[in-house]
Design an enzyme around this catalytic site. Sequence first.
Site, PDB file in Angstrom:
ATOM      1  N   LYS A  93       0.847  -1.206   0.000  1.00 16.92           N
ATOM      2  CA  LYS A  93       0.000   0.000   0.000  1.00 16.92           C
ATOM      3  C   LYS A  93       0.877   1.250   0.000  1.00 16.92           C
ATOM      4  O   LYS A  93       2.037   1.220   0.431  1.00 16.92           O
ATOM      5  CB  LYS A  93      -0.939   0.029   1.205  1.00 16.92           C
ATOM      6  N   GLY A 136       7.715   1.703   4.327  1.00 15.56           N
ATOM      7  CA  GLY A 136       6.477   2.478   4.410  1.00 15.56           C
ATOM      8  C   GLY A 136       5.426   1.953   3.446  1.00 15.56           C
ATOM      9  O   GLY A 136       4.486   2.654   3.097  1.00 15.56           O
ATOM     10  N   THR A 138       0.843  -6.751   4.973  1.00 11.17           N
ATOM     11  CA  THR A 138       0.080  -7.444   3.921  1.00 11.17           C
ATOM     12  C   THR A 138       0.374  -8.947   3.946  1.00 11.17           C
ATOM     13  O   THR A 138      -0.507  -9.773   3.689  1.00 11.17           O
ATOM     14  CB  THR A 138       0.335  -6.799   2.536  1.00 11.17           C
ATOM     15  N   ALA A 159       3.911  -1.218   3.972  1.00 10.21           N
ATOM     16  CA  ALA A 159       3.130  -2.230   4.696  1.00 10.21           C
ATOM     17  C   ALA A 159       3.434  -3.657   4.257  1.00 10.21           C
ATOM     18  O   ALA A 159       2.550  -4.516   4.238  1.00 10.21           O
ATOM     19  CB  ALA A 159       1.629  -1.933   4.576  1.00 10.21           C
ATOM     20  N   GLY A 160       4.700  -3.919   3.933  1.00  9.28           N
ATOM     21  CA  GLY A 160       5.080  -5.256   3.464  1.00  9.28           C
ATOM     22  C   GLY A 160       4.763  -6.354   4.474  1.00  9.28           C
ATOM     23  O   GLY A 160       4.164  -7.378   4.125  1.00  9.28           O
ATOM     24  N   PRO A 202       9.691  -3.963  -1.080  1.00  9.48           N
ATOM     25  CA  PRO A 202      10.851  -3.554  -0.278  1.00  9.48           C
ATOM     26  C   PRO A 202      10.509  -3.545   1.213  1.00  9.48           C
ATOM     27  O   PRO A 202       9.390  -3.176   1.590  1.00  9.48           O
ATOM     28  CB  PRO A 202      11.153  -2.142  -0.784  1.00  9.48           C
ATOM     29  N   ALA A 260      10.702  -2.525   5.231  1.00  7.25           N
ATOM     30  CA  ALA A 260      10.814  -1.296   6.042  1.00  7.25           C
ATOM     31  C   ALA A 260      10.820  -0.054   5.154  1.00  7.25           C
ATOM     32  O   ALA A 260      11.671   0.822   5.266  1.00  7.25           O
ATOM     33  CB  ALA A 260      12.051  -1.329   6.933  1.00  7.25           C
ATOM     34  N   ASP A 278      -2.149  -1.398  10.240  1.00  9.95           N
ATOM     35  CA  ASP A 278      -2.349  -1.391   8.780  1.00  9.95           C
ATOM     36  C   ASP A 278      -2.944  -2.704   8.270  1.00  9.95           C
ATOM     37  O   ASP A 278      -3.315  -2.794   7.094  1.00  9.95           O
ATOM     38  CB  ASP A 278      -0.994  -1.207   8.061  1.00  9.95           C
TER      39      ASP A 278
HETATM   40  P1  ATP Z   1       4.369  -0.030   7.548  1.00  9.92           P
HETATM   41  O1  ATP Z   1       4.170   0.690   6.253  1.00  9.92           O
HETATM   42  O2  ATP Z   1       3.207  -0.896   7.957  1.00  9.92           O
HETATM   43  O3  ATP Z   1       4.925   0.823   8.662  1.00  9.92           O
HETATM   44  P2  ATP Z   1       6.845  -0.970   6.470  1.00  9.92           P
HETATM   45  O4  ATP Z   1       6.554  -1.209   5.013  1.00  9.92           O
HETATM   46  O5  ATP Z   1       7.495   0.324   6.809  1.00  9.92           O
HETATM   47  O6  ATP Z   1       5.499  -1.132   7.280  1.00  9.92           O
HETATM   48  P3  ATP Z   1       7.776  -3.648   6.810  1.00  9.92           P
HETATM   49  O7  ATP Z   1       8.276  -4.009   5.437  1.00  9.92           O
HETATM   50  O8  ATP Z   1       6.497  -4.252   7.224  1.00  9.92           O
HETATM   51  O9  ATP Z   1       7.747  -2.081   7.010  1.00  9.92           O
HETATM   52  O10 ATP Z   1       8.959  -3.992   7.831  1.00  9.92           O
HETATM   53  C1  ATP Z   1       9.018  -3.421   9.110  1.00  9.92           C
HETATM   54  C2  ATP Z   1       9.810  -4.340  10.029  1.00  9.92           C
HETATM   55  O11 ATP Z   1       9.055  -5.526  10.244  1.00  9.92           O
HETATM   56  C3  ATP Z   1      11.151  -4.754   9.462  1.00  9.92           C
HETATM   57  O12 ATP Z   1      12.116  -4.461  10.432  1.00  9.92           O
HETATM   58  C4  ATP Z   1      11.049  -6.246   9.247  1.00  9.92           C
HETATM   59  O13 ATP Z   1      12.219  -6.931   9.608  1.00  9.92           O
HETATM   60  C5  ATP Z   1       9.886  -6.676  10.145  1.00  9.92           C
HETATM   61  N1  ATP Z   1       9.053  -7.764   9.572  1.00  9.92           N
HETATM   62  C6  ATP Z   1       8.450  -8.726  10.270  1.00  9.92           C
HETATM   63  N2  ATP Z   1       7.766  -9.536   9.453  1.00  9.92           N
HETATM   64  C7  ATP Z   1       7.923  -9.077   8.207  1.00  9.92           C
HETATM   65  C8  ATP Z   1       7.451  -9.511   6.938  1.00  9.92           C
HETATM   66  N3  ATP Z   1       6.662 -10.592   6.777  1.00  9.92           N
HETATM   67  N4  ATP Z   1       7.804  -8.782   5.859  1.00  9.92           N
HETATM   68  C9  ATP Z   1       8.561  -7.664   6.009  1.00  9.92           C
HETATM   69  N5  ATP Z   1       9.043  -7.240   7.183  1.00  9.92           N
HETATM   70  C10 ATP Z   1       8.738  -7.937   8.286  1.00  9.92           C
END
Ligand code: ATP
Length: 318
Positions: free
Chosen positions: A11, A103, A109, A105-106, A99, A101, A141
Amino acid sequence: MRSYTLIAPAKINLYLEIIGDRHDGYHELAMILQSIELADQIDLEANDVQLIRLRSDSKEIPVDKSNLAYRAADLMVQEFPDSFATYGGVDITLHKRIPVAAGLAGGSTDAAAVLVGIDLLWKLGLTKSELEELAAQLGSDIPFCIGGGTAIATRRGEILSPLSGLGGIYIVLAKYRSLSVSTAWAYNTYRSLFGHTYIKDTENLAARGNAVHSGDIVQAITRQDATEIAQKMHNDLEKVVLPEYPQVLQLKESFAKYDILGTMMSGSGPSVFALCESQEKAEQVKLSMREEIPNMDLELFVTRLITHGIQVKSQFAI
Ligand code: ATP
Protein backbone atom coordinates in the site's frame (compact mmCIF):
# COMPACT_ATOMS: atom_id res chain seq x y z
CA MET A 1 -2.29 -32.00 0.98
CA ARG A 2 -4.17 -28.73 0.60
CA SER A 3 -2.38 -25.55 -0.38
CA TYR A 4 -3.13 -21.97 -1.37
CA THR A 5 -1.05 -19.35 -3.12
CA LEU A 6 -2.03 -15.78 -2.28
CA ILE A 7 -1.08 -12.39 -3.68
CA ALA A 8 -0.48 -9.73 -1.02
CA PRO A 9 -0.34 -6.17 -2.44
CA ALA A 10 1.64 -3.32 -0.89
CA LYS A 11 0.00 0.00 0.00
CA ILE A 12 0.89 3.65 -0.29
CA ASN A 13 -0.55 6.56 1.70
CA LEU A 14 -2.23 9.19 -0.44
CA TYR A 15 -2.86 11.14 2.78
CA LEU A 16 -1.48 10.92 6.33
CA GLU A 17 -2.45 13.45 8.98
CA ILE A 18 -1.36 13.16 12.61
CA ILE A 19 -4.09 14.55 14.84
CA GLY A 20 -3.05 13.82 18.41
CA ASP A 21 -2.06 11.31 21.05
CA ARG A 22 -4.08 8.35 22.24
CA HIS A 23 -4.15 6.88 25.72
CA ASP A 24 -2.62 3.62 24.43
CA GLY A 25 0.56 5.40 23.27
CA TYR A 26 -0.36 5.34 19.57
CA HIS A 27 -1.28 8.39 17.49
CA GLU A 28 -4.77 9.39 16.40
CA LEU A 29 -4.55 9.47 12.59
CA ALA A 30 -6.53 10.33 9.47
CA MET A 31 -5.20 8.52 6.42
CA ILE A 32 -6.13 7.49 2.92
CA LEU A 33 -4.62 4.13 2.10
CA GLN A 34 -4.24 2.81 -1.43
CA SER A 35 -3.31 -0.69 -2.64
CA ILE A 36 -0.75 -1.01 -5.43
CA GLU A 37 0.01 -3.88 -7.78
CA LEU A 38 3.51 -4.48 -6.38
CA ALA A 39 2.93 -7.55 -4.21
CA ASP A 40 4.45 -10.42 -2.25
CA GLN A 41 3.40 -14.00 -2.98
CA ILE A 42 2.57 -16.23 -0.04
CA ASP A 43 2.29 -20.02 -0.29
CA LEU A 44 0.42 -21.81 2.48
CA GLU A 45 0.44 -25.58 2.72
CA ALA A 46 -1.20 -27.75 5.36
CA ASN A 47 1.27 -30.02 7.14
CA ASP A 48 0.60 -32.90 9.51
CA VAL A 49 3.14 -32.01 12.20
CA GLN A 50 1.03 -29.51 14.21
CA LEU A 51 3.63 -26.77 13.64
CA ILE A 52 3.77 -23.38 11.97
CA ARG A 53 6.89 -23.34 9.80
CA LEU A 54 8.01 -20.21 7.97
CA ARG A 55 10.60 -19.58 5.27
CA SER A 56 11.36 -16.77 2.88
CA ASP A 57 13.49 -16.01 -0.15
CA SER A 58 14.52 -12.71 1.52
CA LYS A 59 17.51 -12.36 3.82
CA GLU A 60 16.18 -8.99 5.04
CA ILE A 61 13.40 -10.30 7.25
CA PRO A 62 13.37 -12.60 10.28
CA VAL A 63 11.81 -16.05 9.79
CA ASP A 64 11.24 -16.63 13.49
CA LYS A 65 8.29 -15.85 15.75
CA SER A 66 8.81 -12.10 15.30
CA ASN A 67 7.76 -12.27 11.64
CA LEU A 68 4.29 -10.77 11.25
CA ALA A 69 3.23 -13.67 9.02
CA TYR A 70 4.18 -16.12 11.77
CA ARG A 71 2.33 -14.01 14.35
CA ALA A 72 -0.78 -14.07 12.16
CA ALA A 73 -0.67 -17.88 11.95
CA ASP A 74 -0.09 -18.11 15.70
CA LEU A 75 -3.13 -15.90 16.32
CA MET A 76 -5.28 -18.26 14.22
CA VAL A 77 -3.97 -21.23 16.27
CA GLN A 78 -4.92 -19.43 19.52
CA GLU A 79 -8.34 -18.39 18.22
CA PHE A 80 -9.28 -21.68 16.53
CA PRO A 81 -7.55 -24.51 18.47
CA ASP A 82 -10.09 -27.12 17.33
CA SER A 83 -9.43 -26.36 13.65
CA PHE A 84 -5.68 -26.47 14.30
CA ALA A 85 -6.15 -29.92 15.87
CA THR A 86 -8.32 -31.08 12.94
CA TYR A 87 -6.39 -29.68 9.99
CA GLY A 88 -2.84 -29.63 11.39
CA GLY A 89 -0.07 -27.05 11.07
CA VAL A 90 0.87 -24.77 8.18
CA ASP A 91 4.02 -24.33 6.10
CA ILE A 92 4.31 -20.69 5.01
CA THR A 93 6.64 -19.52 2.24
CA LEU A 94 7.06 -15.76 1.69
CA HIS A 95 8.25 -14.65 -1.74
CA LYS A 96 9.20 -11.04 -0.94
CA ARG A 97 8.89 -8.48 -3.73
CA ILE A 98 7.83 -5.50 -1.61
CA PRO A 99 10.85 -3.55 -0.28
CA VAL A 100 11.26 -4.11 3.48
CA ALA A 101 10.81 -1.30 6.04
CA ALA A 102 9.80 1.04 3.23
CA GLY A 103 6.48 2.48 4.41
CA LEU A 104 4.67 0.08 2.05
CA ALA A 105 3.13 -2.23 4.70
CA GLY A 106 5.08 -5.26 3.46
CA GLY A 107 4.87 -7.16 6.75
CA SER A 108 1.26 -6.13 7.29
CA THR A 109 0.08 -7.44 3.92
CA ASP A 110 1.90 -10.77 4.48
CA ALA A 111 0.09 -11.12 7.81
CA ALA A 112 -3.25 -10.29 6.14
CA ALA A 113 -2.58 -12.99 3.52
CA VAL A 114 -1.87 -15.58 6.23
CA LEU A 115 -5.19 -14.78 7.97
CA VAL A 116 -7.10 -15.09 4.67
CA GLY A 117 -5.21 -18.25 3.69
CA ILE A 118 -5.67 -20.08 7.00
CA ASP A 119 -9.37 -19.16 6.96
CA LEU A 120 -9.53 -21.04 3.63
CA LEU A 121 -7.27 -23.94 4.66
CA TRP A 122 -9.29 -24.57 7.81
CA LYS A 123 -12.65 -23.90 6.07
CA LEU A 124 -13.59 -21.38 8.78
CA GLY A 125 -15.80 -19.20 6.54
CA LEU A 126 -14.89 -15.97 8.37
CA THR A 127 -16.46 -12.75 7.07
CA LYS A 128 -14.34 -9.80 5.95
CA SER A 129 -15.16 -7.90 9.13
CA GLU A 130 -14.25 -10.93 11.30
CA LEU A 131 -10.91 -11.14 9.48
CA GLU A 132 -10.41 -7.38 9.95
CA GLU A 133 -11.05 -7.74 13.69
CA LEU A 134 -8.39 -10.43 13.96
CA ALA A 135 -6.07 -8.28 11.84
CA ALA A 136 -6.51 -5.30 14.18
CA GLN A 137 -5.05 -7.39 17.03
CA LEU A 138 -1.81 -7.73 15.06
CA GLY A 139 -1.23 -4.20 13.72
CA SER A 140 -2.89 -1.01 12.56
CA ASP A 141 -2.35 -1.39 8.78
CA ILE A 142 -3.35 -5.07 8.62
CA PRO A 143 -7.18 -4.66 8.52
CA PHE A 144 -6.84 -2.45 5.42
CA CYS A 145 -4.59 -4.99 3.70
CA ILE A 146 -7.34 -7.67 3.84
CA GLY A 147 -9.77 -5.90 1.47
CA GLY A 148 -7.40 -3.27 0.08
CA GLY A 149 -8.43 -0.85 -2.67
CA THR A 150 -8.84 2.78 -1.58
CA ALA A 151 -10.02 3.58 1.96
CA ILE A 152 -10.12 6.24 4.63
CA ALA A 153 -8.46 4.89 7.78
CA THR A 154 -8.94 6.68 11.11
CA ARG A 155 -8.15 6.14 14.83
CA ARG A 156 -4.93 4.04 14.79
CA GLY A 157 -5.66 3.29 11.12
CA GLU A 158 -7.93 0.32 11.83
CA ILE A 159 -11.32 2.05 11.32
CA LEU A 160 -11.93 1.79 7.59
CA SER A 161 -14.33 3.50 5.20
CA PRO A 162 -13.94 2.20 1.65
CA LEU A 163 -13.85 4.76 -1.17
CA SER A 164 -14.58 4.22 -4.86
CA GLY A 165 -11.63 2.39 -6.36
CA LEU A 166 -9.02 4.24 -8.40
CA GLY A 167 -8.04 2.63 -11.68
CA GLY A 168 -5.70 3.50 -14.54
CA ILE A 169 -3.32 5.56 -12.41
CA TYR A 170 0.33 4.54 -12.57
CA ILE A 171 3.08 5.33 -10.11
CA VAL A 172 6.85 5.20 -10.09
CA LEU A 173 8.11 4.04 -6.73
CA ALA A 174 11.65 4.79 -5.58
CA LYS A 175 13.52 3.39 -2.59
CA TYR A 176 17.20 3.14 -1.65
CA ARG A 177 17.70 -0.54 -0.87
CA SER A 178 20.03 0.07 2.07
CA LEU A 179 18.03 2.94 3.59
CA SER A 180 15.30 2.25 6.13
CA VAL A 181 13.37 4.52 8.47
CA SER A 182 12.02 3.27 11.78
CA THR A 183 8.29 3.94 11.98
CA ALA A 184 8.55 4.36 15.77
CA TRP A 185 11.36 6.92 15.35
CA ALA A 186 9.33 8.92 12.81
CA TYR A 187 6.22 9.14 15.03
CA ASN A 188 8.21 9.84 18.22
CA THR A 189 10.22 12.59 16.53
CA TYR A 190 7.00 14.09 15.17
CA ARG A 191 5.57 14.10 18.70
CA SER A 192 8.64 15.81 20.15
CA LEU A 193 8.64 18.51 17.45
CA PHE A 194 4.91 19.06 16.88
CA GLY A 195 3.25 17.66 20.02
CA HIS A 196 2.28 21.20 21.05
CA THR A 197 -0.05 21.37 18.00
CA TYR A 198 -1.91 18.15 18.92
CA ILE A 199 -5.63 18.32 19.62
CA LYS A 200 -6.04 17.33 23.26
CA ASP A 201 -9.74 16.84 24.00
CA THR A 202 -11.38 13.57 22.94
CA GLU A 203 -14.41 15.10 21.21
CA ASN A 204 -12.34 17.37 18.99
CA LEU A 205 -9.93 14.53 18.22
CA ALA A 206 -12.76 12.43 16.81
CA ALA A 207 -14.26 15.42 14.95
CA ARG A 208 -10.95 16.24 13.28
CA GLY A 209 -10.47 12.59 12.29
CA ASN A 210 -13.94 12.50 10.77
CA ALA A 211 -13.32 15.75 8.85
CA VAL A 212 -11.19 13.82 6.37
CA HIS A 213 -14.40 12.22 5.02
CA SER A 214 -15.47 15.55 3.52
CA GLY A 215 -11.96 16.73 2.65
CA ASP A 216 -10.80 17.87 -0.80
CA ILE A 217 -8.81 14.74 -1.55
CA VAL A 218 -11.79 12.46 -0.86
CA GLN A 219 -13.89 14.52 -3.26
CA ALA A 220 -11.13 14.26 -5.87
CA ILE A 221 -11.05 10.47 -5.37
CA THR A 222 -14.83 10.28 -5.76
CA ARG A 223 -14.47 12.17 -9.06
CA GLN A 224 -11.53 9.92 -10.06
CA ASP A 225 -9.60 13.13 -10.77
CA ALA A 226 -5.95 12.05 -10.69
CA THR A 227 -4.59 15.57 -11.21
CA GLU A 228 -6.56 16.92 -8.25
CA ILE A 229 -5.69 13.88 -6.09
CA ALA A 230 -2.01 14.52 -6.75
CA GLN A 231 -2.36 18.17 -5.72
CA LYS A 232 -4.15 17.32 -2.46
CA MET A 233 -1.81 14.52 -1.33
CA HIS A 234 -0.28 15.14 2.09
CA ASN A 235 1.96 13.33 4.58
CA ASP A 236 2.77 14.93 7.96
CA LEU A 237 5.71 12.55 8.48
CA GLU A 238 7.59 14.26 5.62
CA LYS A 239 8.20 17.10 8.10
CA VAL A 240 10.49 14.87 10.17
CA VAL A 241 11.83 12.37 7.61
CA LEU A 242 12.87 14.75 4.79
CA PRO A 243 15.15 16.96 6.92
CA GLU A 244 16.82 13.91 8.50
CA TYR A 245 17.19 11.83 5.31
CA PRO A 246 18.53 14.00 2.43
CA GLN A 247 18.34 11.02 0.04
CA VAL A 248 14.56 10.91 0.49
CA LEU A 249 14.28 14.65 -0.11
CA GLN A 250 16.45 14.26 -3.22
CA LEU A 251 14.06 11.61 -4.60
CA LYS A 252 11.11 13.98 -4.20
CA GLU A 253 13.03 16.85 -5.81
CA SER A 254 14.14 14.67 -8.71
CA PHE A 255 10.63 13.35 -9.38
CA ALA A 256 9.30 16.93 -9.31
CA LYS A 257 11.49 17.84 -12.33
CA TYR A 258 9.59 15.44 -14.59
CA ASP A 259 6.15 15.45 -16.12
CA ILE A 260 4.32 13.85 -13.19
CA LEU A 261 1.03 14.64 -11.47
CA GLY A 262 2.55 14.80 -7.97
CA THR A 263 5.02 13.15 -5.61
CA MET A 264 4.87 12.08 -1.95
CA MET A 265 6.67 9.94 0.62
CA SER A 266 4.67 6.84 1.58
CA GLY A 267 3.92 6.26 5.29
CA SER A 268 7.04 6.78 7.40
CA GLY A 269 9.21 6.38 4.30
CA PRO A 270 11.75 6.07 2.96
CA SER A 271 9.96 5.13 -0.27
CA VAL A 272 8.74 8.00 -2.44
CA PHE A 273 6.22 7.69 -5.25
CA ALA A 274 5.22 9.81 -8.22
CA LEU A 275 1.69 9.67 -9.66
CA CYS A 276 1.70 9.57 -13.47
CA GLU A 277 -1.13 9.88 -15.96
CA SER A 278 -0.17 6.79 -17.99
CA GLN A 279 2.02 3.72 -17.92
CA GLU A 280 4.08 5.16 -20.77
CA LYS A 281 4.74 8.36 -18.80
CA ALA A 282 5.67 6.32 -15.71
CA GLU A 283 8.19 4.25 -17.71
CA GLN A 284 9.73 7.48 -19.09
CA VAL A 285 10.03 8.94 -15.58
CA LYS A 286 11.64 5.73 -14.33
CA LEU A 287 14.23 5.88 -17.13
CA SER A 288 14.95 9.56 -16.47
CA MET A 289 15.38 8.89 -12.74
CA ARG A 290 17.76 6.03 -13.48
CA GLU A 291 19.86 8.32 -15.72
CA GLU A 292 19.86 11.10 -13.15
CA ILE A 293 20.69 8.81 -10.19
CA PRO A 294 22.77 5.90 -11.55
CA ASN A 295 23.32 4.57 -7.97
CA MET A 296 22.36 0.87 -8.15
CA ASP A 297 21.26 1.00 -4.50
CA LEU A 298 18.21 2.87 -5.78
CA GLU A 299 15.32 0.54 -6.62
CA LEU A 300 12.71 1.88 -9.06
CA PHE A 301 9.39 0.23 -9.84
CA VAL A 302 6.56 1.13 -12.19
CA THR A 303 3.30 -0.14 -10.75
CA ARG A 304 -0.33 0.97 -10.59
CA LEU A 305 -3.13 1.64 -8.16
CA ILE A 306 -5.47 -1.35 -7.77
CA THR A 307 -8.92 -1.92 -6.31
CA HIS A 308 -8.34 -5.05 -4.23
CA GLY A 309 -6.38 -6.47 -1.31
CA ILE A 310 -5.46 -10.12 -0.72
CA GLN A 311 -6.33 -12.44 -3.60
CA VAL A 312 -6.08 -16.20 -4.09
CA LYS A 313 -3.85 -16.92 -7.08
CA SER A 314 -4.19 -20.70 -7.06
CA GLN A 315 -5.24 -23.58 -4.86
CA PHE A 316 -4.47 -27.27 -4.80
CA ALA A 317 -6.17 -30.12 -2.99
CA ILE A 318 -5.64 -33.89 -3.07
P1 ATP B 1 4.37 -0.03 7.55
O1 ATP B 1 4.17 0.69 6.25
O2 ATP B 1 3.21 -0.90 7.96
O3 ATP B 1 4.93 0.82 8.66
P2 ATP B 1 6.84 -0.97 6.47
O4 ATP B 1 6.55 -1.21 5.01
O5 ATP B 1 7.50 0.32 6.81
O6 ATP B 1 5.50 -1.13 7.28
P3 ATP B 1 7.78 -3.65 6.81
O7 ATP B 1 8.28 -4.01 5.44
O8 ATP B 1 6.50 -4.25 7.22
O9 ATP B 1 7.75 -2.08 7.01
O10 ATP B 1 8.96 -3.99 7.83
C1 ATP B 1 9.02 -3.42 9.11
C2 ATP B 1 9.81 -4.34 10.03
O11 ATP B 1 9.06 -5.53 10.24
C3 ATP B 1 11.15 -4.75 9.46
O12 ATP B 1 12.12 -4.46 10.43
C4 ATP B 1 11.05 -6.25 9.25
O13 ATP B 1 12.22 -6.93 9.61
C5 ATP B 1 9.89 -6.68 10.15
N1 ATP B 1 9.05 -7.76 9.57
C6 ATP B 1 8.45 -8.73 10.27
N2 ATP B 1 7.77 -9.54 9.45
C7 ATP B 1 7.92 -9.08 8.21
C8 ATP B 1 7.45 -9.51 6.94
N3 ATP B 1 6.66 -10.59 6.78
N4 ATP B 1 7.80 -8.78 5.86
C9 ATP B 1 8.56 -7.66 6.01
N5 ATP B 1 9.04 -7.24 7.18
C10 ATP B 1 8.74 -7.94 8.29
